[in-house]
Design an enzyme around this catalytic site. Structure first.
Site, short mmCIF file in Angstrom:
data_model
loop_
_atom_site.label_atom_id
_atom_site.label_comp_id
_atom_site.label_asym_id
_atom_site.label_seq_id
_atom_site.Cartn_x
_atom_site.Cartn_y
_atom_site.Cartn_z
N THR A 83 0.84 -1.06 -0.06
CA THR A 83 -0.29 -0.12 0.17
C THR A 83 0.86 1.06 -0.05
OG1 THR A 83 -1.80 -1.02 1.08
CG2 THR A 83 -1.83 1.28 1.33
N SER A 140 1.32 -7.64 -0.94
CA SER A 140 2.14 -8.87 -0.13
C SER A 140 1.31 -9.99 -0.23
CB SER A 140 2.67 -8.15 0.87
OG SER A 140 1.58 -8.08 1.71
N SER A 141 0.19 -9.99 -0.58
CA SER A 141 -0.60 -11.33 -0.87
C SER A 141 -0.12 -12.36 -1.62
CB SER A 141 -2.29 -10.83 -1.14
OG SER A 141 -2.76 -9.93 -0.21
N THR A 156 1.66 -4.73 4.16
CA THR A 156 1.53 -5.07 5.60
C THR A 156 0.81 -6.61 5.80
OG1 THR A 156 -0.65 -4.08 5.76
CG2 THR A 156 1.12 -2.87 6.43
N THR A 171 -0.32 -21.73 20.25
CA THR A 171 -1.90 -21.48 20.40
C THR A 171 -2.44 -20.25 19.83
OG1 THR A 171 -2.79 -20.19 22.41
CG2 THR A 171 -0.55 -19.37 22.12
N GLN A 172 -3.72 -20.26 19.63
CA GLN A 172 -4.53 -19.34 18.84
C GLN A 172 -4.58 -18.17 19.54
OE1 GLN A 172 -8.57 -20.85 18.46
NE2 GLN A 172 -7.85 -22.83 17.47
N1 ASP Z 1 -2.51 -5.57 0.34
C1 ASP Z 1 -1.41 -4.83 0.90
C2 ASP Z 1 -0.21 -5.65 0.97
O1 ASP Z 1 -0.06 -6.26 1.79
C3 ASP Z 1 -1.72 -4.08 2.14
C4 ASP Z 1 -0.84 -3.28 2.58
O2 ASP Z 1 0.19 -2.99 1.96
O3 ASP Z 1 -1.12 -2.64 3.77
O4 ASP Z 1 0.62 -5.60 -0.01
#
Ligand code: ASP
Length: 342
Positions: A14, A59-60, A90, A277-278
């Site tokens: 982002t 980053s997904s 993130t 642990t969760q």
């Molecule tokens: N979907 C974005 C990523 O992880 C979210 C972010 O950067 O906050 O690349």
């Protein structure tokens, strides 16, 4: 004194995105445009150079192959720079930080990951402060020694050990937390370093990198009513060598006969089962309740107070670098990079 140099590695996320007018969704943008929004990059008393991923990624789409590429970039530039700042989305930042902490050994220079919840081009962006302070931390030295020679995440005023961090908030600027380990630094008027908690033990060894990760790892989160076929399918998935079990509380799981049988058979087949642990805070203590004792007796390995992100990536690293199941289990029972407290 020789001028300090910091390398920014821009992977995407982002922080550098802009709205695509056609789709109205956020898409990555080049680093030149980022730096236009942060003229402060030219005002530091150290040099800042940058290198961008081609293509930039959300980053997904992060993958162990990209961690290997990142480790390679750091290796190639290690002697040329005093520290590294990785701009990263993130969503999977905690996985990347955990993975790099295992892949970069005897690190003597900071590797600080950061990003933002709002793109740099937006007025209320959190990216500017995150980037500027991450750079300051990456360049911080005393007697030419880095103040924080660790892989860490800087986000919203706090510097965390990377392999202790989890993204927990998709809305607020303070998106990360590290409940089982205190922040390594906090940024207010002053940058306050939490020296007793920073790892300096690697200073004696030579910097080394590992560029192998084995992705034959699965993650199974337990919940009341979990289906036998689902458990069976995960534990018997082709080529799977290790499964992270996300259990309740201090490492507890159902005591139903079929569940314990599946666990027993899996361990007997040589599958490594790692119990985390969760809960966001606290540790696995399988001896505490009968429901945990069963798992302990069947040979499930404790993940202690490790995050899921650290558990998954530690297994990928160990499976690729150890020569036997026993060796992996032994290494799981010790802290490699400050990821667990035993
Ligand atoms: N979907 C974005 C990523 O992880 C979210 C972010 O950067 O906050 O690349």
């Amino acid at each position: 004194m020789e001028e300090r140099k910091i390398l920014i590695i821009y992977t995407g996320g982002t922080i550098g995105m802009v709205i695509d007018p056609e789709t109205n969704s956020l898409v990555p943008f080049d680093f030149e445009s980022i730096s236009k929004h942060v003229p402060e990059l030219r005002r530091f008393d150290f040099q800042v150079k940058s290198l961008s991923f081609e293509p930039l990624i959300d980053s997904s789409d992060m993958h162990p192959d990209i961690w290997i590429k990142l480790v390679g970039i750091i290796e190639e530039n290690y002697s040329l720079y005093d520290g590294f700042v990785i701009l990263h989305g993130t969503d999977t930042m905690a996985y990347t930080a955990s993975a790099l902490s295992f892949m970069l050994q005897n690190l003597k220079k900071p590797v600080v990951l950061t990003g933002s919840q709002l793109p740099l081009g937006t007025i209320r962006t959190d990216g500017k402060e995150n980037l500027i302070t991450a750079l300051e931390i990456a360049a911080a030295q005393k007697n030419r020694q880095a103040l924080v020679p660790e892989v860490c995440i800087y986000f919203k005023d706090k510097l965390f050990r990377g392999n202790r961090t989890t993204k927990y908030n998709a809305e607020h600027f303070n998106a990360f937390r590290s409940d089982n380990y205190p922040p390594l630094a906090e940024a207010g008027i002053h940058l306050k370093y939490n020296y007793p908690y920073i790892r300096y033990t690697t200073l004696n060894g030579t910097f080394r990198v590992s560029k192998k990760m084995d992705t034959n790892v699965a993650l199974l989160r337990i919940f009341p009513g979990i289906n036998k076929d689902v458990v069976k399918a995960v534990l018997n998935a082709p080529n799977i060598k290790a499964v992270v079990l996300e259990t309740y509380g201090s490492g507890n799981a159902p005591t139903t006969e079929w569940f314990l049988n599946e666990i027993k058979e899996a361990v007997e087949r040589g599958l490594i089962l790692l119990n985390v642990t969760q809960c966001l805070a606290g540790s696995v203590e399988m001896w505490r309740y009968e429901t945990g004792v069963h798992m302990l007796e069947l040979g499930v390995v404790s993940g202690y107070d490790m995050t899921t992100e650290a558990a998954v990536t530690k297994l990928m690293y160990l499976l690729a670098n150890c020569s036997s199941v026993e060796e992996v289990k032994k290494e799981l029972n010790r802290s490699l990079q400050g990821e667990i407290h035993i």
